[in-house]
Write a protein that holds these residues in place. Structure first.
Motif, short mmCIF file in Angstrom:
data_model
loop_
_atom_site.label_atom_id
_atom_site.label_comp_id
_atom_site.label_asym_id
_atom_site.label_seq_id
_atom_site.Cartn_x
_atom_site.Cartn_y
_atom_site.Cartn_z
N SER A 1 0.83 -1.20 0.00
CA SER A 1 0.00 0.00 0.00
C SER A 1 0.87 1.25 0.00
O SER A 1 1.78 1.40 0.82
CB SER A 1 -0.92 0.01 1.23
OG SER A 1 -1.65 1.21 1.27
N ARG A 2 0.58 2.15 -0.92
CA ARG A 2 1.30 3.42 -0.99
C ARG A 2 0.47 4.58 -0.47
O ARG A 2 0.94 5.72 -0.44
CB ARG A 2 1.73 3.70 -2.44
CG ARG A 2 2.77 2.71 -2.96
CD ARG A 2 3.08 2.97 -4.43
NE ARG A 2 4.16 2.12 -4.89
CZ ARG A 2 4.01 0.85 -5.26
NH1 ARG A 2 2.81 0.31 -5.22
NH2 ARG A 2 5.04 0.13 -5.67
N ALA A 3 -0.75 4.30 -0.08
CA ALA A 3 -1.63 5.36 0.44
C ALA A 3 -1.23 5.70 1.86
O ALA A 3 -0.92 4.82 2.67
CB ALA A 3 -3.08 4.90 0.40
N ALA A 4 -1.25 7.00 2.18
CA ALA A 4 -0.92 7.43 3.54
C ALA A 4 -1.95 6.90 4.53
O ALA A 4 -1.62 6.51 5.64
CB ALA A 4 -0.86 8.95 3.60
N SER A 5 -3.21 6.87 4.10
CA SER A 5 -4.29 6.42 4.98
C SER A 5 -5.23 5.52 4.18
O SER A 5 -6.25 5.98 3.65
CB SER A 5 -5.06 7.62 5.55
OG SER A 5 -6.11 7.20 6.39
N PRO A 6 -4.90 4.23 4.05
CA PRO A 6 -5.71 3.33 3.21
C PRO A 6 -7.17 3.24 3.64
O PRO A 6 -8.04 2.96 2.81
CB PRO A 6 -5.02 1.98 3.37
CG PRO A 6 -3.62 2.30 3.79
CD PRO A 6 -3.74 3.54 4.62
N MET A 7 -7.45 3.48 4.94
CA MET A 7 -8.83 3.39 5.41
C MET A 7 -9.46 4.78 5.59
O MET A 7 -10.44 4.93 6.31
CB MET A 7 -8.89 2.61 6.72
CG MET A 7 -8.75 1.10 6.53
SD MET A 7 -10.09 0.39 5.52
CE MET A 7 -11.49 0.62 6.62
N HIS A 8 -8.92 5.78 4.92
CA HIS A 8 -9.54 7.11 4.92
C HIS A 8 -10.92 7.00 4.28
O HIS A 8 -11.10 6.28 3.28
CB HIS A 8 -8.67 8.08 4.13
CG HIS A 8 -9.12 9.50 4.22
ND1 HIS A 8 -10.17 10.00 3.47
CD2 HIS A 8 -8.68 10.54 4.97
CE1 HIS A 8 -10.35 11.27 3.75
NE2 HIS A 8 -9.46 11.63 4.66
N PRO A 9 -11.94 7.68 4.85
CA PRO A 9 -13.29 7.59 4.27
C PRO A 9 -13.34 7.91 2.78
O PRO A 9 -14.20 7.37 2.06
CB PRO A 9 -14.08 8.62 5.09
CG PRO A 9 -13.38 8.65 6.41
CD PRO A 9 -11.93 8.47 6.10
#
Length: 517
Positions: free
Chosen positions: A393-401
């Motif tokens: 995962s490269r997303a800073a916050s994969p579970m961001h709404p």
């Protein structure tokens, strides 16, 4: 090698199946490749565990055209040294190779072996592992019933501890015993999740020196790595939360630390395989258990051992009246675990089910509800990017709404559409893991017509089954099946017990009575 080649393209099996269909259509290839067929080819066997027969010529030509590699090479079992060969030739290694190499290095270090010894051990183990022998071993383990494990561990841990017991209930006319161990008050109360009441605390501490692995454990770890390589078991060495302390009156209040996944996978997780093999052979001791979990006092001595754990939930989705099913009910989801998962492979379990571990936010992800929401997105709503086994995962916050799936966004739009509760907690004596049993209820019956067709299990499940909350007869039969994992049955029973209390006319199930034996 087929699955490895697909992952090198950064595709899921679903994405590659679609790509293959497009490839064939654009190039006039007659071959087709559905997802189920692709899963069997990647696994190297049928869903029943039998070896694959000859691949159809049109399918073979299609795959050979895509990868420019012979079908024999594509269906061959990859060697654990393949990644090292790529590194030596300056080819970029895939993450699975890097993780496997890290596990080998860890084993050399913890066993006190010279560098490269574990590679030699695994290479030797792989050379002696024939596909037929692996299938035979899997079939033999699969014949070991849940009750056999319960009886064996009840005898092994026959000296009890005051204030603690194993989880047992009566469901209708049948008594059910499990390997879940804990304080009875952990099973009597229901605690809401994601309401701010969870108070798990992360103890940030540098990893202390661990004792050297004994010879039996080290060689068992090498054998596990060889078998995992042969079967394509996915391993990503992300840290797991390690339970250090739990409050007697409220299991949602406690302290956790961190432990590398490989530390868990190559030590205490080996106890399950040792136990199942001993039961299947009907003789032999349990030397690894004698060393790591010799008595119930050791199970409760959390600071002195590696105690990783998981979160799993019975998912109940409200459905409107239907001309085939009849009256409004809840759809109850049950999975058969894939052979590619680390533990409870081939067993029945509730879904979602996952390790209690962080994604990117080591403190923020410590809440049980954080793991539960992530597993719903990954295992039911198709969010492959939150699959911790990829580690990509490269997303800073994969579970961001803002990144939620459409079903999750819809559930969050209005309060009351979804209920999440912790229905129980305990330690599974099979491996010593801690287990948070939970219940997820999607209360708004509009969800099913809108999103029911999008609910699909990921690679961790070999199949997904639906049961109606109005069909007490089938649910009673489901509970009696011997293929359950003990933690899965624990979560199912606690979920059914709670659902019967809150489900109203949508539920017609037998009562679940605690300590009813």
């Amino acid at each position: 090698m087929l699955e490895q080649k697909i992952r090198e393209r950064r595709m899921t099996l679903e994405e590659f199946a679609e790509y293959a269909e497009t490839f064939a259509r654009e190039r006039g290839e007659p071959g087709t490749l559905g997802l189920r067929h692709l899963q069997r080819l990647a696994a190297g066997r049928k869903s029943s565990g039998e070896p694959l027969g000859p691949v159809r010529q049109v399918t073979a030509r299609l795959l050979e055209s895509i990868f420019e590699v012979s079908i024999e090479e594509l269906l061959a079992v990859p060697s654990p040294d393949d990644g090292l060969a790529r590194i030596a030739t300056a080819e970029p290694p895939v993450r699975a190779d890097v993780e496997f190499a890290a596990a080998l290095d860890w084993l050399d270090d913890r066993a006190g072996w010279s560098a490269g010894t574990s590679r030699a051990e695994v290479r030797s183990g792989l050379s002696g592992l024939e596909s037929g022998a692996l299938l035979d071993r899997r079939a033999t383990r699969g014949r070991v019933g849940r009750r056999q494990l319960v009886r064996t561990l009840a005898h092994y841990y026959r000296d009890g501890v005051d204030g603690y017991d194993t989880y047992r209930v009566r469901l209708g006319d049948q008594g059910v015993k499990t390997t879940i161990f804990g304080a009875p008050e952990w099973w009597a109360a229901v605690r809401p999740l994601a309401d701010g009441s969870e108070r798990m605390r992360l103890l940030w501490d540098k990893e202390t020196a661990r004792p050297e692995l004994g010879g039996a454990m080290a060689h068992a770890a090498a054998s596990k790595l060889a078998e995992s390589a042969a079967l394509g078991v996915r391993v990503a060495n992300l840290p797991l939360y390690r339970l250090l302390e739990i409050e007697q009156g409220d299991p949602l209040v406690g302290t956790v630390g961190l432990v590398p996944f490989v530390e868990y996978a190559l030590t205490v997780d080996l106890l399950e395989g040792e136990l199942v093999d001993a039961v299947s052979r009907r003789h032999g001791g349990l030397p690894l258990r004698d060393e790591y979990l010799p008595d119930l006092g050791a199970v409760l001595d959390l600071p002195a051992r590696t105690c990783a754990g998981g979160v799993l939930a019975l998912c109940a989705i409200a459905r409107p009246r239907d001309r085939f099913r009849g009256e409004p009910d809840y759809a109850l989801l049950v999975q058969e675990r894939s052979e590619h998962v680390l533990n409870a492979a081939g067993r029945l379990a509730v879904i979602p089910k996952g390790f209690h571990q962080r994604l990117n936010d080591v403190r923020g992800d410590v809440a049980v509800s954080a793991t539960l929401l992530r597993e719903m997105e990954e295992e039911l709503f198709g969010r492959a990017e939150v699959d911790t086994t990829t580690g990509e995962s490269r997303a800073a916050s994969p579970m961001h709404p803002g990144r939620w799936s459409a079903p999750m966004r819809w559930l969050a739009e209005e309060p009351g559409r979804m209920r999440m509760e912790c229905t129980g907690f305990g330690f599974n004596l099979v491996s010593g893991n801690y287990e948070f049993a939970s219940l997820v209820v999607i209360e708004d019956e509009e969800f099913w017509p809108r999103f029911g067709g999008q609910v699909e299990a990921n690679w961790e499940a070999a199949g997904l089954q639906l049961y109606s909350s109005l069909d007490g007869e089938l649910v009673d039969d489901l509970v009696a099946r011997e293929s359950w994992s003990n933690e899965g049955l624990f979560a199912l029973l606690q979920g059914l017990r709670r659902l019967r209390e809150i489900g109203g006319t949508r539920v017609d199930l037998p009562a679940v009575e605690l300590s009813g034996l």
